[in-house]
Enzyme design. Structure first.
Site, mmCIF file in Angstrom:
data_model
loop_
_atom_site.group_PDB
_atom_site.id
_atom_site.type_symbol
_atom_site.label_atom_id
_atom_site.label_comp_id
_atom_site.label_asym_id
_atom_site.label_seq_id
_atom_site.Cartn_x
_atom_site.Cartn_y
_atom_site.Cartn_z
ATOM 1 C CB CYS A 115 44.173 0.802 9.698
ATOM 2 S SG CYS A 115 45.305 2.112 8.926
ATOM 3 C CG HIS A 252 45.982 0.167 13.620
ATOM 4 N ND1 HIS A 252 47.176 0.124 12.761
ATOM 5 C CD2 HIS A 252 45.538 1.379 13.408
ATOM 6 C CE1 HIS A 252 47.164 1.241 11.973
ATOM 7 N NE2 HIS A 252 46.067 2.077 12.178
ATOM 8 C CG ASN A 282 48.898 4.331 10.862
ATOM 9 O OD1 ASN A 282 48.989 2.957 10.304
ATOM 10 N ND2 ASN A 282 47.730 4.783 10.807
HETATM 11 O O1 UT7 Z 1 45.136 4.261 11.060
HETATM 12 C C1 UT7 Z 1 44.135 4.902 10.673
HETATM 13 C C2 UT7 Z 1 43.433 5.690 12.003
HETATM 14 N N1 UT7 Z 1 44.189 6.931 12.115
HETATM 15 C C3 UT7 Z 1 44.144 7.472 12.995
HETATM 16 O O2 UT7 Z 1 43.510 6.753 13.623
HETATM 17 C C4 UT7 Z 1 44.485 8.900 13.106
HETATM 18 C C5 UT7 Z 1 43.635 9.891 14.263
HETATM 19 N N2 UT7 Z 1 44.232 10.960 14.264
HETATM 20 C C6 UT7 Z 1 45.201 11.616 14.815
HETATM 21 O O3 UT7 Z 1 46.245 10.660 15.202
HETATM 22 C C7 UT7 Z 1 45.450 13.017 15.091
HETATM 23 O O4 UT7 Z 1 44.002 13.572 14.937
HETATM 24 C C8 UT7 Z 1 46.530 13.985 14.252
HETATM 25 C C9 UT7 Z 1 48.006 13.371 14.792
HETATM 26 C C10 UT7 Z 1 46.419 13.469 12.814
HETATM 27 C C11 UT7 Z 1 46.315 15.149 14.504
HETATM 28 O O5 UT7 Z 1 46.436 15.676 15.860
HETATM 29 P P1 UT7 Z 1 45.286 16.670 16.552
HETATM 30 O O6 UT7 Z 1 45.889 16.894 17.883
HETATM 31 O O7 UT7 Z 1 44.133 16.106 16.116
HETATM 32 O O8 UT7 Z 1 45.513 18.106 15.743
HETATM 33 P P2 UT7 Z 1 44.543 18.908 14.680
HETATM 34 O O9 UT7 Z 1 44.549 17.974 13.473
HETATM 35 O O10 UT7 Z 1 43.525 19.379 15.414
HETATM 36 O O11 UT7 Z 1 45.671 19.838 14.295
HETATM 37 C C12 UT7 Z 1 46.013 20.705 15.526
HETATM 38 C C13 UT7 Z 1 46.890 21.840 14.939
HETATM 39 C C14 UT7 Z 1 46.357 22.447 13.547
HETATM 40 O O12 UT7 Z 1 46.785 23.781 13.549
HETATM 41 P P3 UT7 Z 1 45.806 25.189 13.978
HETATM 42 O O13 UT7 Z 1 44.825 24.823 13.040
HETATM 43 O O14 UT7 Z 1 45.429 24.775 15.378
HETATM 44 O O15 UT7 Z 1 46.675 26.265 13.795
HETATM 45 C C15 UT7 Z 1 47.223 21.937 12.277
HETATM 46 O O16 UT7 Z 1 47.261 22.659 11.328
HETATM 47 O O17 UT7 Z 1 48.314 21.169 14.358
HETATM 48 C C16 UT7 Z 1 48.641 21.578 13.121
HETATM 49 N N3 UT7 Z 1 49.283 20.529 12.388
HETATM 50 C C17 UT7 Z 1 50.656 20.387 12.687
HETATM 51 N N4 UT7 Z 1 51.704 21.051 13.214
HETATM 52 C C18 UT7 Z 1 52.773 20.851 12.848
HETATM 53 C C19 UT7 Z 1 48.831 19.318 11.854
HETATM 54 N N5 UT7 Z 1 49.632 18.465 11.375
HETATM 55 C C20 UT7 Z 1 50.926 19.162 11.901
HETATM 56 C C21 UT7 Z 1 52.234 18.727 11.835
HETATM 57 N N6 UT7 Z 1 53.183 19.640 12.269
HETATM 58 N N7 UT7 Z 1 52.675 17.651 11.324
#
Ligand code: UT7
Length: 325
Positions: A115, A252, A282
């Site tokens: 990225c 980005h 992204n």
């Molecule tokens: O370009 C490269 C750089 N990449 C980035 O900068 C990405 C950085 N990370 C992010 O943008 C975020 O961390 C995410 C969008 C990937 C995830 O958001 P988050 O607020 O950090 O969520 P999390 O990974 O801590 O997950 C929270 C909950 C989990 O459920 P439990 O364990 O709390 O029950 C996940 O299983 O959200 C759940 N979850 C979803 N639910 C519905 C994860 N993905 C999804 C989904 N739909 N697509």
């Protein structure tokens, strides 16, 4: 003191026709429009057609950038493509683009910093253009990220899209001060110790597969705001400008919450941030030039303005660049 700067003389973008909504994804993966919008700001993403390779996105973006610069492919002597999703293992996408746009024999190669690739590629290009080794350079960020998705992993497959953006760089005489047009400052960073946070689990010299993107999203998120903010401040210092004097932040586009977090940490007015994450998701190395293109086409970004570009991605790699249009 007179200096030669690498001046951005044209910008162009290309997005494949197909638009995939969050609701489209929710039909086959356990997610919802509400979750994706709330956690990321993403509403739609573009997806390349099965017969479209990444060079098929890069070539029209390059042609649009050349048109904006008042140049033709015949003028191009250097092509650098930032991509993590090449058409073939080799040759470089840059040489395929060279053939497709009809550019003459010159220099062409790819840069792989995921990225952050576009910021890295700009810095590499600056080494040619500002040293008189290129008169007309194309720097392209182009990706077909949807080809790397594990469509059963809801934590990643909803986040990415396809697209390409390009800029033309040409040498321009400057006074050696911050009023000069061109690339004015950089900060590039990498920390290979954090590979496990974001990588693709296949490769030519390991298992011979393309592999799927794997990410510990919340860990990457934790590093993103801190790392990007430090790089932004370092690039501004390298250019000799205060962060507050920047007209537009063109980040980005990974997650609206990261954009908001960086803006808050650096005291940047959110109205100065160009965001395309809702429509493009992204697009990795393509996201910055696509956002530049959007900001220029909708009339917000104007000639002479100061832009701050920043990115972070797999590696981990990150970086920032200050450019006066
Ligand atoms: O370009 C490269 C750089 N990449 C980035 O900068 C990405 C950085 N990370 C992010 O943008 C975020 O961390 C995410 C969008 C990937 C995830 O958001 P988050 O607020 O950090 O969520 P999390 O990974 O801590 O997950 C929270 C909950 C989990 O459920 P439990 O364990 O709390 O029950 C996940 O299983 O959200 C759940 N979850 C979803 N639910 C519905 C994860 N993905 C999804 C989904 N739909 N697509």
């Amino acid at each position: 003191m007179s200096v030669v700067r690498s001046v951005v003389t044209g910008v162009g973008g290309y997005l494949p026709d197909e638009v995939v909504t969050n609701s489209d994804l929710a039909k086959f993966v356990d997610t919802s429009d509400e979750w994706i919008v709330e956690r990321t700001g993403i509403r739609t993403r573009h997806r390349a057609a099965p017969d479209q390779a990444v060079s098929d996105l890069a070539a029209p973006a390059a042609e649009r950038a050349l048109r904006a610069a008042g140049r033709t492919a015949a003028d191009v002597d250097l092509i650098i493509v930032a991509t993590t999703t090449p058409d073939l293992t080799f040759p470089a996408v840059a040489t395929i683009v060279q053939r497709k746009i009809g550019a003459p024999v010159g220099i062409a190669f790819d840069v792989q910093a995921v990225c952050s690739g576009f910021v890295y590629a700009l810095s590499v290009a600056d080494g040619f253009v500002a040293r008189g080794r290129s008169r007309c350079c194309l720097v392209i960020g182009a990706e077909t990220m949807t080809r790397l998705m594990d469509w059963e992993d809801r934590g990643t497959c909803v986040l990415f899209g396809d697209g390409a953006g390009a800029v033309v760089l040409e040498p321009g005489e400057g006074a050696g001060n911050t009023e000069d047009r061109g690339l004015l400052g950089f900060a590039l960073r990498a920390d290979g110790g954090k590979q496990d946070l974001l990588y693709v689990d296949g490769g030519v010299s390991t298992d011979g597969r393309i592999g799927h993107l794997r990410m510990q999203g919340n860990q990457v998120f934790r590093h993103a705001v801190v790392n990007i903010s430090e790089a932004v401040e370092a690039a501004a210092a390298d250019a000799g400008v205060p962060v507050a004097s920047v007209d537009w932040f063109v980040p980005h586009q990974a997650n609206q919450r990261i954009l908001d977090g960086v803006a808050k940490r650096l005291g940047i007015d959110p109205a100065k941030v160009i965001s395309t994450v809702a429509e493009h998701a992204n697009t990795s190395a393509a996201s910055i030039p696509l956002a530049m293109d959007q900001g220029i086409r909708d009339g917000r970004i104007k000639p002479g303005q100061l832009l701050l570009l920043e990115a972070m991605g797999g590696g981990l790699t990150w970086g920032a660049c200050v450019v006066r249009l």
